[in-house]
Design an enzyme around this catalytic site. Structure first.
Site, PDB file in Angstrom:
ATOM      1  N   GLU A  87       0.801  -0.986   0.147  1.00  0.00           N
ATOM      2  CA  GLU A  87      -0.027   0.230   0.233  1.00  0.00           C
ATOM      3  C   GLU A  87       0.095   1.502   0.218  1.00  0.00           C
ATOM      4  O   GLU A  87       0.346   2.297   0.831  1.00  0.00           O
ATOM      5  CB  GLU A  87      -1.119  -0.128   1.075  1.00  0.00           C
ATOM      6  CG  GLU A  87      -2.617   1.018   0.968  1.00  0.00           C
ATOM      7  CD  GLU A  87      -3.541   0.637   2.110  1.00  0.00           C
ATOM      8  OE1 GLU A  87      -4.012   1.288   1.852  1.00  0.00           O
ATOM      9  OE2 GLU A  87      -3.371  -0.066   2.970  1.00  0.00           O
ATOM     10  N   TYR A  98       0.290  -7.074  -1.720  1.00  0.00           N
ATOM     11  CA  TYR A  98      -1.230  -6.835  -1.157  1.00  0.00           C
ATOM     12  C   TYR A  98      -1.989  -7.503  -1.342  1.00  0.00           C
ATOM     13  O   TYR A  98      -2.507  -7.263  -2.754  1.00  0.00           O
ATOM     14  CB  TYR A  98      -0.986  -5.565  -1.531  1.00  0.00           C
ATOM     15  CG  TYR A  98      -1.612  -4.097  -0.918  1.00  0.00           C
ATOM     16  CD1 TYR A  98      -2.553  -5.133   0.578  1.00  0.00           C
ATOM     17  CD2 TYR A  98      -2.383  -3.386  -1.299  1.00  0.00           C
ATOM     18  CE1 TYR A  98      -3.190  -4.234   1.311  1.00  0.00           C
ATOM     19  CE2 TYR A  98      -2.678  -2.364  -0.859  1.00  0.00           C
ATOM     20  CZ  TYR A  98      -3.733  -2.995   0.224  1.00  0.00           C
ATOM     21  OH  TYR A  98      -4.674  -2.194   0.999  1.00  0.00           O
ATOM     22  N   ASP A 146       0.711  -7.671   3.334  1.00  0.00           N
ATOM     23  CA  ASP A 146      -0.651  -7.357   4.447  1.00  0.00           C
ATOM     24  C   ASP A 146      -1.490  -8.680   3.529  1.00  0.00           C
ATOM     25  O   ASP A 146      -2.231  -8.322   2.327  1.00  0.00           O
ATOM     26  CB  ASP A 146      -1.032  -6.405   4.056  1.00  0.00           C
ATOM     27  CG  ASP A 146      -2.549  -5.914   4.036  1.00  0.00           C
ATOM     28  OD1 ASP A 146      -3.413  -6.958   4.601  1.00  0.00           O
ATOM     29  OD2 ASP A 146      -3.845  -5.030   4.346  1.00  0.00           O
ATOM     30  N   ASN A 182      -4.097  -9.623   3.791  1.00  0.00           N
ATOM     31  CA  ASN A 182      -5.948  -9.453   4.558  1.00  0.00           C
ATOM     32  C   ASN A 182      -6.627 -10.591   4.654  1.00  0.00           C
ATOM     33  O   ASN A 182      -7.530 -10.404   4.321  1.00  0.00           O
ATOM     34  CB  ASN A 182      -6.342  -8.826   3.222  1.00  0.00           C
ATOM     35  CG  ASN A 182      -6.398  -7.193   3.058  1.00  0.00           C
ATOM     36  OD1 ASN A 182      -6.973  -6.820   4.114  1.00  0.00           O
ATOM     37  ND2 ASN A 182      -6.331  -6.171   2.095  1.00  0.00           N
ATOM     38  N   ASP A 225      -1.293   2.392   9.901  1.00  0.00           N
ATOM     39  CA  ASP A 225      -2.478   1.490  10.215  1.00  0.00           C
ATOM     40  C   ASP A 225      -2.441   0.314  10.920  1.00  0.00           C
ATOM     41  O   ASP A 225      -3.195  -0.408  11.831  1.00  0.00           O
ATOM     42  CB  ASP A 225      -3.972   1.735  10.410  1.00  0.00           C
ATOM     43  CG  ASP A 225      -4.026   1.416   8.375  1.00  0.00           C
ATOM     44  OD1 ASP A 225      -2.593   1.182   8.059  1.00  0.00           O
ATOM     45  OD2 ASP A 225      -5.233   1.194   7.865  1.00  0.00           O
TER      46      ASP A 225
END
Length: 261
Positions: free
Chosen positions: A35, A105, A144, A146, A241
């Site tokens: 990201e 990602y 990440d 997810n 985050d």
């Protein structure tokens, strides 16, 4: 060798929040980002001693990945080959003498699950691509992804069943990847830990109360299990985050080609 992976939620913003302090303090061999949200020409990062590889989304300010490394690779690949089109800059693969390194990602299914169908196609394509690489040499996959795989990877697991990132479909695909010959390095080292997370929402005091999800991983080939020296989560590092995750491997000299540095 030290590997770090971090969803920076916008590298330009993260740099203003201390990214470079962490980067130089850790002095990792490989620094993998997700990201990034920028094209390489939109930021001037003079990282002495590191080669930079960027895969940016066609849509500016969205998605994107990068790898900063001290070791020149044999080859660099962007996307998932012929498996699925990657217009969002979600994958970079570096090839070395003894392994492949991937930063990934994984697409979010979205809160209303409208992208779950695409997510399932992505998962299948990603696993096929990784398995093709694995037939040639061991794979180190980070990023990440997810998904929170197990109940202990989410603070409020029962309340989140069926939510994006914790659906049976997403968790099942993660299980299928592991069953194909891979290890969740952090979970191997910390099998019982249930309060270690890598992402927290921006809701008030959520991070301070550690109400989070573990969705950032280092997944490695079974062949590398005995090489895992350390697998950590740097939850004290802010700037995004997400927080960084780390992996240290004890690799033999032939595992990477130092002569190419």
């Amino acid at each position: 060798m030290k590997f770090i992976s971090w969803n920076v939620n916008g590298i330009r913003a993260c740099v203003k929040k201390g990214f470079l302090d962490y980067f130089y303090t850790e002095d990792a061999d490989f620094f993998c980002l997700q990201e990034t949200k920028c094209q390489p020409e939109q930021i001037d990062l003079d990282l002495k001693g590191y080669k930079q590889y960027w895969n940016s989304a066609e849509r500016k300010g969205y998605s994107g990945t990068a790898i900063f490394t001290k070791h020149e690779p044999i080859s660099v690949t962007f996307g998932l080959g012929d498996e699925i089109e990657d217009l969002e800059g979600r994958v970079i693969t570096l090839e070395y003498e003894g392994f492949y390194l991937l930063t990934m990602y994984t697409p979010n299914a979205k809160r209303d699950l409208t992208r779950l169908g695409y997510r399932m196609l992505w998962e299948e394509a990603a696993r096929r691509y990784i398995q093709i690489l694995e037939e040639l040499k061991p794979v180190i996959l980070c990023g990440d992804l997810n998904v929170a795989h197990q109940p202990q990877d989410v603070k409020n697991d029962r309340a989140n069943i069926g939510n994006a990132g914790f659906t049976d479909q997403e968790r099942g695909k993660f299980t299928k990847l592991l069953e194909a010959g891979f290890i969740d390095s952090y979970r191997m080292i910390n099998p019982e830990t249930d309060d270690a997370f890598t992402w927290w929402s921006y809701m008030a005091n959520v991070r301070e109360r550690n109400i989070g999800w573990r969705i950032d991983y280092f997944i490695v080939s079974n062949h590398l299990a005995s090489s895992i020296k350390q697998a950590d989560i740097d939850s004290h590092i802010y700037g995004s985050d997400h927080c960084p995750v780390k992996l240290e491997l004890t690799l033999s000299d032939e595992a990477h080609d130092e002569s190419r540095d």
